[in-house]
Design a protein around this motif. Sequence first.
Motif, PDB file in Angstrom:
ATOM      1  N   ASP A   1       0.816  -1.216   0.000  1.00  0.00           N
ATOM      2  CA  ASP A   1       0.000   0.000   0.000  1.00  0.00           C
ATOM      3  C   ASP A   1       0.852   1.268   0.000  1.00  0.00           C
ATOM      4  N   MET A   2       2.163   1.091   0.176  1.00  0.00           N
ATOM      5  CA  MET A   2       3.054   2.246   0.144  1.00  0.00           C
ATOM      6  C   MET A   2       3.589   2.512  -1.264  1.00  0.00           C
ATOM      7  N   ASN A   3       3.214   1.623  -2.209  1.00  0.00           N
ATOM      8  CA  ASN A   3       3.766   1.763  -3.557  1.00  0.00           C
ATOM      9  C   ASN A   3       3.340   3.053  -4.242  1.00  0.00           C
ATOM     10  N   LEU A   4       2.154   3.549  -3.904  1.00  0.00           N
ATOM     11  CA  LEU A   4       1.662   4.788  -4.538  1.00  0.00           C
ATOM     12  C   LEU A   4       2.596   5.951  -4.259  1.00  0.00           C
ATOM     13  N   SER A   5       3.061   6.006  -3.000  1.00  0.00           N
ATOM     14  CA  SER A   5       3.970   7.104  -2.656  1.00  0.00           C
ATOM     15  C   SER A   5       5.287   6.970  -3.438  1.00  0.00           C
ATOM     16  N   VAL A   6       5.683   5.717  -3.693  1.00  0.00           N
ATOM     17  CA  VAL A   6       6.924   5.520  -4.466  1.00  0.00           C
ATOM     18  C   VAL A   6       6.721   5.974  -5.907  1.00  0.00           C
ATOM     19  N   ILE A   7       5.554   5.656  -6.464  1.00  0.00           N
ATOM     20  CA  ILE A   7       5.273   6.056  -7.859  1.00  0.00           C
ATOM     21  C   ILE A   7       5.333   7.581  -7.987  1.00  0.00           C
ATOM     22  N   TRP A   8       4.640   8.260  -7.106  1.00  0.00           N
ATOM     23  CA  TRP A   8       4.615   9.729  -7.189  1.00  0.00           C
ATOM     24  C   TRP A   8       5.950  10.348  -6.738  1.00  0.00           C
ATOM     25  N   GLY A   9       6.630   9.628  -5.891  1.00  0.00           N
ATOM     26  CA  GLY A   9       7.991  10.086  -5.528  1.00  0.00           C
ATOM     27  C   GLY A   9       8.917  10.036  -6.740  1.00  0.00           C
TER      28      GLY A   9
ATOM     29  N   TYR B   1      11.721   7.419 -14.852  1.00  0.00           N
ATOM     30  CA  TYR B   1      11.663   6.995 -13.441  1.00  0.00           C
ATOM     31  C   TYR B   1      10.357   6.254 -13.152  1.00  0.00           C
ATOM     32  N   VAL B   2       9.229   6.828 -13.658  1.00  0.00           N
ATOM     33  CA  VAL B   2       7.927   6.196 -13.399  1.00  0.00           C
ATOM     34  C   VAL B   2       7.878   4.825 -14.099  1.00  0.00           C
ATOM     35  N   CYS B   3       8.410   4.780 -15.305  1.00  0.00           N
ATOM     36  CA  CYS B   3       8.430   3.505 -16.037  1.00  0.00           C
ATOM     37  C   CYS B   3       9.222   2.449 -15.267  1.00  0.00           C
ATOM     38  N   VAL B   4      10.391   2.852 -14.747  1.00  0.00           N
ATOM     39  CA  VAL B   4      11.235   1.897 -14.019  1.00  0.00           C
ATOM     40  C   VAL B   4      10.498   1.395 -12.776  1.00  0.00           C
ATOM     41  N   VAL B   5       9.862   2.323 -12.066  1.00  0.00           N
ATOM     42  CA  VAL B   5       9.158   1.931 -10.839  1.00  0.00           C
ATOM     43  C   VAL B   5       8.003   0.991 -11.168  1.00  0.00           C
ATOM     44  N   MET B   6       7.256   1.303 -12.225  1.00  0.00           N
ATOM     45  CA  MET B   6       6.130   0.449 -12.618  1.00  0.00           C
ATOM     46  C   MET B   6       6.616  -0.941 -13.043  1.00  0.00           C
ATOM     47  N   ALA B   7       7.717  -0.935 -13.791  1.00  0.00           N
ATOM     48  CA  ALA B   7       8.277  -2.217 -14.234  1.00  0.00           C
ATOM     49  C   ALA B   7       8.763  -3.030 -13.036  1.00  0.00           C
ATOM     50  N   ALA B   8       9.354  -2.346 -12.055  1.00  0.00           N
ATOM     51  CA  ALA B   8       9.830  -3.041 -10.862  1.00  0.00           C
ATOM     52  C   ALA B   8       8.655  -3.629 -10.079  1.00  0.00           C
ATOM     53  N   ILE B   9       7.580  -2.858  -9.972  1.00  0.00           N
ATOM     54  CA  ILE B   9       6.386  -3.356  -9.265  1.00  0.00           C
ATOM     55  C   ILE B   9       5.854  -4.608  -9.973  1.00  0.00           C
TER      56      ILE B   9
ATOM     57  N   ILE C   1      -3.326   2.413 -12.028  1.00  0.00           N
ATOM     58  CA  ILE C   1      -4.016   3.674 -12.354  1.00  0.00           C
ATOM     59  C   ILE C   1      -3.106   4.865 -12.047  1.00  0.00           C
ATOM     60  N   HIS C   2      -2.500   4.831 -10.846  1.00  0.00           N
ATOM     61  CA  HIS C   2      -1.622   5.936 -10.468  1.00  0.00           C
ATOM     62  C   HIS C   2      -0.416   6.001 -11.405  1.00  0.00           C
ATOM     63  N   GLY C   3       0.099   4.833 -11.733  1.00  0.00           N
ATOM     64  CA  GLY C   3       1.247   4.794 -12.643  1.00  0.00           C
ATOM     65  C   GLY C   3       0.909   5.360 -14.007  1.00  0.00           C
TER      66      GLY C   3
ATOM     67  N   VAL D   1      -1.529   7.415 -14.722  1.00  0.00           N
ATOM     68  CA  VAL D   1      -1.761   8.874 -14.593  1.00  0.00           C
ATOM     69  C   VAL D   1      -0.420   9.610 -14.589  1.00  0.00           C
ATOM     70  N   ALA D   2       0.523   9.066 -13.814  1.00  0.00           N
ATOM     71  CA  ALA D   2       1.843   9.721 -13.741  1.00  0.00           C
ATOM     72  C   ALA D   2       2.504   9.731 -15.124  1.00  0.00           C
ATOM     73  N   LEU D   3       2.391   8.615 -15.843  1.00  0.00           N
ATOM     74  CA  LEU D   3       2.991   8.549 -17.183  1.00  0.00           C
ATOM     75  C   LEU D   3       2.305   9.523 -18.134  1.00  0.00           C
ATOM     76  N   THR D   4       0.992   9.619 -18.014  1.00  0.00           N
ATOM     77  CA  THR D   4       0.263  10.542 -18.890  1.00  0.00           C
ATOM     78  C   THR D   4       0.692  11.981 -18.628  1.00  0.00           C
ATOM     79  N   VAL D   5       0.774  12.319 -17.344  1.00  0.00           N
ATOM     80  CA  VAL D   5       1.193  13.689 -16.995  1.00  0.00           C
ATOM     81  C   VAL D   5       2.622  13.931 -17.504  1.00  0.00           C
ATOM     82  N   GLY D   6       3.438  12.911 -17.345  1.00  0.00           N
ATOM     83  CA  GLY D   6       4.820  13.055 -17.830  1.00  0.00           C
ATOM     84  C   GLY D   6       4.871  13.267 -19.328  1.00  0.00           C
ATOM     85  N   LEU D   7       4.092  12.473 -20.048  1.00  0.00           N
ATOM     86  CA  LEU D   7       4.048  12.620 -21.507  1.00  0.00           C
ATOM     87  C   LEU D   7       3.525  13.991 -21.899  1.00  0.00           C
TER      88      LEU D   7
END
Lengths: 154, 258
Positions: free
Chosen positions: A41-49, A72-80, B6-8, B10-16
């Motif tokens: 449940d802490m993963n969201l903070s990592v994504i936005w971090g 960075y977001v891609c790497v985190v998502m891929a890691a998850i 979903i959050h991921g 959204v973050a990717l969309t904002v980044g793009l």
Amino acid sequence: MMHVACWLVQDMLSVLTGGILRIPEIFLLSLVYRLLTQERDMNLSVIWGAFAGGLFWDLRWVGIPGFFTLSYVCVVMAAIWAWNALPASGRTPLVIFFMFWAAQLVSPVLSLFFPGRGVAASRWVLFAVQQGCVVPLALLAAFFFVRRMKDHNA
Amino acid sequence: MTREWIHGLVALTVGLFLLGASPNFAVLRNVVDLVGNVLSIPEYPAVVLREFLRDLYLWSGSKSDLTRQLESLRDENAKLQIVNSVLTAERIRAELDTRMEGARVTLREPHAWWNEFRIDKGLNDGVIMGLPVFQNGFLVGRVSSVSSFSSWVELLTSSSLMIPVVVEETRELGVVVGDGEGSVLLTYIPEARGIEKGMKVSTALVSEILPPGIPIGYVVGDAEPSKSGYVTYRLTPGASVGKLYSVSVLKHSRSILR
């Protein structure tokens, strides 16, 4: 707070080398480490971090927001995804090392094909130098992770 | 899992969106400047350290440059010293060549055979009293009297010619004197000074007319003690005192006398 410190360390090392050498992605390493060690449940903070850290890195070093933000977001998502896809028996120290190392690989590989200072050949040299620093860091992170897991299971 | 995706996304969309739209945002430059200014505070130690390391690198570079220059100057100085020595030696040799005058022995009276002889050079040739006379590079005597066209030379073997000398190996000072019968003696040497056969004897610094270092001969005889506490050695002159046909005179030079 630890991620902010890692980001600043990475930023200061970049300042120290004048932006010429590619510094290992210490910030991203800390994010992936946290992903693998914390509750889901802490993963969201990592994504936005990762989003925020990448955005600030773009604003500080690239001038165009979006490049490191996305990677960075891609790497985190891929890691998850990879971590959740792996069964518990498959989470060996070697696999964990490769995860840390792969996390370090994406942004620099993308930057190789991004227009920037220097000729293409020197960019490959800089990439190789960065990877030379990354491997010990990834090994260190894997070592701490395995030790933490052992302590947790004991 | 779904929330994460979903959050991921959204973050990717904002980044793009940022990546695509940022070139159109004029305000972006201000944001970049602001971030740079804010980060300049925590980055300050790294900037200072980088400047220090750069100065250190430049300092070490300039130091190695200075070391290289110093070595180059030393090398050049050594070469110049050699050139100077060669030039000085050549100058001295040229000066000696101009001052050395060959002379022919014109008279050697039988009753004063071991005392003196006459040469065909005189005052008109620059010969003055006291000048050294050589044969084969060894001292054979000194000019004792001069006339316009000839001079008399007193031989080493004369009992009235006394020349201060030094034994080169021991730096012992003594006096060379002849016995009037063809022998040359080294006298006034204190006992037990380690003088041995074969040691070289040359003139000592006593007069500007007779320069020091002119070779005279070699010690050949054993010490002959005297009552005064000094010993006498027999010398063999380097010059062939018995066969004198021509000699060389070191002519007077005002520059050397000065």
